[in-house]
Design a protein around this motif. Structure first.
Motif, PDB file in Angstrom:
ATOM      1  N   ASP A   1       0.697  -1.237  -0.299  1.00 29.98           N
ATOM      2  CA  ASP A   1      -0.091  -0.027  -0.017  1.00 29.98           C
ATOM      3  C   ASP A   1       0.853   1.124   0.209  1.00 29.98           C
ATOM      4  O   ASP A   1       1.783   1.444   0.700  1.00 29.98           O
ATOM      5  CB  ASP A   1      -1.124   0.064   1.262  1.00 29.98           C
ATOM      6  N   VAL A   2       0.550   2.255  -0.808  1.00 31.05           N
ATOM      7  CA  VAL A   2       1.233   3.602  -0.963  1.00 31.05           C
ATOM      8  C   VAL A   2       0.831   4.569   0.070  1.00 31.05           C
ATOM      9  O   VAL A   2       1.249   5.406   0.195  1.00 31.05           O
ATOM     10  CB  VAL A   2       1.469   3.923  -2.389  1.00 31.05           C
ATOM     11  N   GLY A   3      -0.643   4.329   0.630  1.00 31.95           N
ATOM     12  CA  GLY A   3      -1.058   4.978   1.708  1.00 31.95           C
ATOM     13  C   GLY A   3      -2.037   5.928   1.358  1.00 31.95           C
ATOM     14  O   GLY A   3      -2.769   6.482   2.196  1.00 31.95           O
ATOM     15  N   SER A   4      -2.275   6.275  -0.015  1.00 30.22           N
ATOM     16  CA  SER A   4      -3.293   7.376  -0.204  1.00 30.22           C
ATOM     17  C   SER A   4      -3.924   7.279  -1.631  1.00 30.22           C
ATOM     18  O   SER A   4      -3.030   6.513  -2.456  1.00 30.22           O
ATOM     19  CB  SER A   4      -2.905   8.727  -0.024  1.00 30.22           C
ATOM     20  N   ARG A   5      -4.835   7.931  -2.308  1.00 31.41           N
ATOM     21  CA  ARG A   5      -5.493   7.612  -3.589  1.00 31.41           C
ATOM     22  C   ARG A   5      -4.457   8.461  -4.313  1.00 31.41           C
ATOM     23  O   ARG A   5      -4.210   8.174  -5.582  1.00 31.41           O
ATOM     24  CB  ARG A   5      -6.947   8.344  -3.581  1.00 31.41           C
ATOM     25  N   ASP A   6      -4.160   9.684  -3.813  1.00 20.94           N
ATOM     26  CA  ASP A   6      -2.962  10.583  -4.684  1.00 20.94           C
ATOM     27  C   ASP A   6      -1.717   9.950  -4.686  1.00 20.94           C
ATOM     28  O   ASP A   6      -1.185   9.897  -5.915  1.00 20.94           O
ATOM     29  CB  ASP A   6      -2.884  11.954  -3.805  1.00 20.94           C
ATOM     30  N   GLY A   7      -1.346   9.015  -3.764  1.00 17.03           N
ATOM     31  CA  GLY A   7      -0.168   8.512  -4.024  1.00 17.03           C
ATOM     32  C   GLY A   7      -0.231   7.356  -4.797  1.00 17.03           C
ATOM     33  O   GLY A   7       0.664   6.933  -5.925  1.00 17.03           O
ATOM     34  N   TRP A   8      -1.412   6.588  -5.173  1.00 16.69           N
ATOM     35  CA  TRP A   8      -1.481   5.552  -6.145  1.00 16.69           C
ATOM     36  C   TRP A   8      -1.625   6.130  -7.552  1.00 16.69           C
ATOM     37  O   TRP A   8      -1.216   5.489  -8.488  1.00 16.69           O
ATOM     38  CB  TRP A   8      -2.897   4.838  -5.722  1.00 16.69           C
ATOM     39  N   LYS A   9      -2.090   7.229  -7.532  1.00 18.03           N
ATOM     40  CA  LYS A   9      -2.195   8.005  -8.810  1.00 18.03           C
ATOM     41  C   LYS A   9      -0.804   8.359  -9.547  1.00 18.03           C
ATOM     42  O   LYS A   9      -0.666   8.015 -10.680  1.00 18.03           O
ATOM     43  CB  LYS A   9      -3.249   9.181  -8.785  1.00 18.03           C
ATOM     44  N   SER A  10       0.143   8.492  -8.461  1.00 21.22           N
ATOM     45  CA  SER A  10       1.416   9.033  -8.916  1.00 21.22           C
ATOM     46  C   SER A  10       2.040   7.865  -9.071  1.00 21.22           C
ATOM     47  O   SER A  10       2.683   7.648 -10.323  1.00 21.22           O
ATOM     48  CB  SER A  10       2.121   9.555  -7.815  1.00 21.22           C
ATOM     49  N   VAL A  11       1.884   6.844  -8.493  1.00 23.40           N
ATOM     50  CA  VAL A  11       2.611   5.474  -8.659  1.00 23.40           C
ATOM     51  C   VAL A  11       2.030   4.827 -10.160  1.00 23.40           C
ATOM     52  O   VAL A  11       2.872   4.243 -11.162  1.00 23.40           O
ATOM     53  CB  VAL A  11       2.281   4.262  -7.583  1.00 23.40           C
ATOM     54  N   GLY A  12       0.869   4.859 -10.268  1.00 24.70           N
ATOM     55  CA  GLY A  12       0.052   4.493 -11.464  1.00 24.70           C
ATOM     56  C   GLY A  12       0.572   4.968 -12.782  1.00 24.70           C
ATOM     57  O   GLY A  12       0.288   4.445 -13.727  1.00 24.70           O
ATOM     58  N   ALA A  13       0.729   6.222 -12.440  1.00 28.34           N
ATOM     59  CA  ALA A  13       1.120   7.062 -13.905  1.00 28.34           C
ATOM     60  C   ALA A  13       2.337   6.664 -14.310  1.00 28.34           C
ATOM     61  O   ALA A  13       2.758   7.219 -15.378  1.00 28.34           O
ATOM     62  CB  ALA A  13       1.194   8.469 -13.563  1.00 28.34           C
ATOM     63  N   ASP A  14       3.121   5.908 -13.536  1.00 27.66           N
ATOM     64  CA  ASP A  14       4.547   5.514 -14.148  1.00 27.66           C
ATOM     65  C   ASP A  14       4.654   4.192 -14.993  1.00 27.66           C
ATOM     66  O   ASP A  14       4.644   3.197 -14.366  1.00 27.66           O
ATOM     67  CB  ASP A  14       5.817   5.395 -12.952  1.00 27.66           C
ATOM     68  N   ALA A  15       4.354   4.283 -16.185  1.00 28.08           N
ATOM     69  CA  ALA A  15       4.255   3.116 -17.034  1.00 28.08           C
ATOM     70  C   ALA A  15       5.162   2.166 -17.257  1.00 28.08           C
ATOM     71  O   ALA A  15       5.278   0.949 -17.183  1.00 28.08           O
ATOM     72  CB  ALA A  15       3.549   3.425 -18.435  1.00 28.08           C
ATOM     73  N   ASP A  16       6.525   3.034 -17.171  1.00 32.63           N
ATOM     74  CA  ASP A  16       7.573   2.317 -17.391  1.00 32.63           C
ATOM     75  C   ASP A  16       8.043   1.420 -16.045  1.00 32.63           C
ATOM     76  O   ASP A  16       8.300   0.010 -16.193  1.00 32.63           O
ATOM     77  CB  ASP A  16       8.867   3.112 -17.657  1.00 32.63           C
ATOM     78  N   LYS A  17       7.623   1.982 -14.853  1.00 37.72           N
ATOM     79  CA  LYS A  17       7.813   1.291 -13.856  1.00 37.72           C
ATOM     80  C   LYS A  17       6.982  -0.037 -13.566  1.00 37.72           C
ATOM     81  O   LYS A  17       7.259  -0.887 -12.978  1.00 37.72           O
ATOM     82  CB  LYS A  17       7.812   2.261 -12.456  1.00 37.72           C
ATOM     83  N   THR A  18       5.767   0.133 -13.966  1.00 32.50           N
ATOM     84  CA  THR A  18       4.782  -0.881 -13.822  1.00 32.50           C
ATOM     85  C   THR A  18       5.392  -1.884 -14.950  1.00 32.50           C
ATOM     86  O   THR A  18       5.144  -3.008 -14.474  1.00 32.50           O
ATOM     87  CB  THR A  18       3.525  -0.231 -14.539  1.00 32.50           C
ATOM     88  N   ARG A  19       5.633  -1.604 -16.065  1.00 30.96           N
ATOM     89  CA  ARG A  19       5.993  -2.451 -16.989  1.00 30.96           C
ATOM     90  C   ARG A  19       7.323  -3.476 -16.359  1.00 30.96           C
ATOM     91  O   ARG A  19       7.137  -4.783 -16.526  1.00 30.96           O
ATOM     92  CB  ARG A  19       6.368  -2.097 -18.222  1.00 30.96           C
ATOM     93  N   GLN A  20       8.169  -2.889 -15.594  1.00 29.77           N
ATOM     94  CA  GLN A  20       9.349  -3.319 -14.971  1.00 29.77           C
ATOM     95  C   GLN A  20       8.881  -4.234 -14.116  1.00 29.77           C
ATOM     96  O   GLN A  20       9.291  -5.480 -13.666  1.00 29.77           O
ATOM     97  CB  GLN A  20      10.550  -2.425 -14.507  1.00 29.77           C
TER      98      GLN A  20
END
Length: 425
Positions: A249-268
């Motif tokens: 858990d990253v702790g907040s909905r805004d935090g998830w939006k930030s993490v989710g926006a990094d497509a390259d990190k998600t792919r990796q």
């Protein structure tokens, strides 16, 4: 086309997603003669959200969409890919099992028969929007943020942040897991919590000679998650790639939006989890997928309050849970069964000062089914959570047995027609 009627209920629906739109269609479709409701839908977004992954619409879901006038639109527009069966794989050893929608004669399940349809959430919403646009009694307004809900004996009023308001006899909260209707009125203390798993998805364009290991859809289990690979259009020129996996858990909905926006990190992250797969196409599909998104899977508690005297929650607003294979179909069932209970009450002459009678009839009819689905969703979370080699090996033995053992239950549910089933009310 359903004509407007001054004799019908004035209904407000919060939420312009698939739940709110199908609720409007169902309330219209099942309305008694001369009592077609006047329905106003309010959506917080500036326009309907047509982005998202791809969902599998099971036979019972297609049956209801057909009844509501949406399935033919999907067919006319060539939306989605017909799914004959799901194939289940262990990414290290090969195929484990399959789950079929072909029925005894190969034409589908039920009477009339339906198979399944893998379709993007965007295309599904576009088809339902087209069906809604054909109804003169339904209006939809976007860009409306609700700040207050005021319920009285004879009506309910919603107030927007721009100073406007709307009043109706019935308010339907179809506004998702973070429902304003629930949080501001029905049960403010019942907040969504992170389930421990997240969904990463993208769409991979493929060449005509690109070889995949599945015919329609594959569920691919690994030690650190599950990867869904599926065609989602009739051209079969792209593959939906969706990973369900345990993520801190990253702790907040805004935090998830930030993490989710990094497509390259998600792919990796997906490559780290599924990169050792022995199935040749897995890694190339992850590498080819465009614009990866990462969405946390939130859930509500198993038990909760669904209604007040004039407000009813449907879909994720009432009972959001991790995906268990039929989540979209469950929402459609909600809308149809509630509409039938409301119609039965209207046919009785709308007795009483409020809507408690049809509300209670619906909840008595529905809550047991939802509780079973909650239990099923817990199994999904445990299945996709990280496991060692021993735990994963045990899973590869359990999954085929589980599919065989539950086949009759799933088949029975796929055959069910809630548009005509006995509602005992």
């Amino acid at each position: 086309m359903a004509p407007p009627s001054a004799d019908g209920l004035k209904v407000i629906i919060l939420g312009g997603g698939i739940a709110g739109l199908t609720t409007a269609l169902a309330l219209t479709k099942f309305a008694p003669q001369g009592q077609v409701p006047k329905i106003d839908i309010y959506e917080i977004r500036p326009e309907p959200a047509v982005i998202g992954g791809a969902v599998n619409l099971t036979p019972n879901a297609l049956r209801m969409l057909d009844y509501l006038g949406c399935l033919q639109i999907m067919k006319d527009r060539d939306y989605g890919k017909t799914i004959d069966y799901l194939e289940v794989f262990d990414v290290y050893s090969g195929k484990l099992a399959e789950s079929s929608f072909r029925g005894p004669e190969g034409k589908g399940v039920g009477d009339p028969p339906y198979k399944a349809l893998r379709i993007t959430r965007g295309d599904a919403l576009k088809a339902v929007l087209a069906a809604v646009d054909a109804q003169e009694n339904i209006t939809m307004t976007c860009g409306k943020r609700t700040v207050k809900i005021d319920e009285q004996k004879d009506n309910v009023t919603i107030h927007f942040d721009d100073g406007d308001s709307a009043t109706g006899e019935l308010l339907m909260g179809c506004d998702g897991i973070h429902s304003v209707t629930r949080l501001k009125h029905v049960e403010p203390d019942r907040k969504a919590t992170y389930s421990g798993v997240a969904n990463a998805f993208g769409f991979a364009p493929i060449e005509p000679d690109f070889k995949v290991h599945f015919e329609c859809t594959a569920i691919n289990f690994a030690r650190r998650g599950m990867l869904l690979t599926s065609y989602f259009n009739s051209k079969m020129d792209a593959v939906y790639v969706g990973g369900l996996m345990q993520v801190p858990d990253v702790g907040s909905r805004d935090g998830w939006k930030s993490v989710g926006a990094d497509a390259d990190k998600t792919r990796q992250s997906l490559l780290d989890r599924f990169g050792d797969a022995k199935i040749p196409c897995i890694v190339p599909l992850i590498e080819k997928a465009e614009d990866f998104f990462l969405w946390p899977v939130y859930t509500l508690t198993k038990y909760g309050k669904w209604s007040t005297d004039r407000v009813m929650l449907l879909g994720d607003a009432a009972h959001a849970m991790p995906p268990q294979g039929e989540s979209t179909g469950i929402v459609f069932e909600d809308t149809v069964l509630f509409s039938r209970c409301l119609t039965r009450w209207m046919e009785k002459g709308k007795p009483g000062a409020n809507l408690r009678e049809p509300f209670e009839a619906y909840e008595a009819l529905r809550k047991k089914r939802i509780e079973v689905a909650f239990d099923e969703s817990k199994n999904v979370v445990s299945t996709v959570s990280d496991a060692g080699w021993l735990g994963h090996t045990i899973k590869t033995y359990v999954v085929p047995w589980f599919l065989w053992f539950t086949h009759g239950y799933r088949e029975k549910h796929f055959r069910e027609d809630v548009t005509t089933s006995d509602i005992n009310y």
